[in-house]
Design an enzyme around this catalytic site. Sequence first.
Site, PDB file in Angstrom:
ATOM      1  N   GLY A 161      72.686  66.610  53.434  1.00 37.96           N
ATOM      2  CA  GLY A 161      72.623  67.818  52.620  1.00 37.96           C
ATOM      3  C   GLY A 161      71.360  67.960  51.796  1.00 37.96           C
ATOM      4  O   GLY A 161      71.324  68.729  50.836  1.00 37.96           O
ATOM      5  N   GLU A 202      61.226  68.120  54.482  1.00 43.56           N
ATOM      6  CA  GLU A 202      60.815  67.106  55.462  1.00 43.56           C
ATOM      7  C   GLU A 202      59.547  66.388  54.991  1.00 43.56           C
ATOM      8  O   GLU A 202      58.592  66.176  55.755  1.00 43.56           O
ATOM      9  CB  GLU A 202      60.592  67.749  56.839  1.00 43.56           C
ATOM     10  CG  GLU A 202      61.820  68.439  57.414  1.00 43.56           C
ATOM     11  CD  GLU A 202      62.956  67.486  57.767  1.00 43.56           C
ATOM     12  OE1 GLU A 202      62.755  66.250  57.667  1.00 43.56           O
ATOM     13  OE2 GLU A 202      64.037  67.970  58.114  1.00 43.56           O
ATOM     14  N   CYS A 230      83.278  55.017  59.944  1.00 45.20           N
ATOM     15  CA  CYS A 230      84.373  54.585  59.070  1.00 45.20           C
ATOM     16  C   CYS A 230      84.720  55.572  57.957  1.00 45.20           C
ATOM     17  O   CYS A 230      85.729  55.408  57.282  1.00 45.20           O
ATOM     18  CB  CYS A 230      84.056  53.226  58.451  1.00 45.20           C
ATOM     19  SG  CYS A 230      82.701  53.285  57.238  1.00 45.20           S
TER      20      CYS A 230
END
Length: 200
Positions: free
Chosen positions: A38, A106, A165
Site C-alpha cells: 500500500g 518507486e 500464513c
Amino acid sequence: MILAGCKVFGMLFSEDVFKRRSEHGGSIEVVCGSMFSGKTEELIRRLRRAQIARLNVEIFKPMTDTRYDEMAVVSHNQNSIPCTPVESSSAILLLGSHVQVVGIDEAQFFDEELAYVCDTLANKGVRVIVAGLDMDYKGKPFGPMPGVMAIAESVTKVHAVCVQCGNPALYSYRLVPDGARILLGEKESYEPRCRNCYNL
C-alpha cells in the site's frame, strides 16, 4: 489611525510568516515497505490531500516504470494520479524546485543522487513525499532508499499480508527464476511474505 496601522502591521506580519514558512517549512516523508503493502496508495492519499488544500503539487516517477500507465502513478488497487516520468533524480530538482509539494514514487529505481535532491528541495521549503521499496527481493537495502530514509523527518513502514500464513509481510519474495536485481512485475513475479515464510 491606530487601527489602520494595526491592519498594515498585521498584513506585513502575515506575509512575513508565510515567507518564512515557504522558505523553511520543507520536510521529507518516506513511505516504505514490501510489494503490495500500500505504499503508492498512501502516497496518492497524501498528495490528494495536498491538492485539496490547494497546494502546488508535482509528482514524479522513474521513466522505466511503465507497468500501468506511462503518465500516471497507479496503485495496485487502480487508484491513480497524473505524474511526470523522469530519467534521473536531477530532473526532479529542476522541475520540482518551484512547487510546494513533490511526490516521488518507486524511489528505489532512482540513482544515488536522490537523497541529495530530496534534501535540497526540503531545504528550499518543499514538502517531499517519497514512496518505495526499502528492500530488494534478496532482502537487501534497495537503491537510494536508505539514504533518503536517514534524512527524513518521518518514515512510515507499511506491511502487506503474507500469502503463506497471513502475518504482516515485509519481504518481496520473487517467484520467477531471474537473478536481475530490477525486475518489473506484479503478482505473477512476486508475493509478500513475512520473515519466517521468506526464509523457508
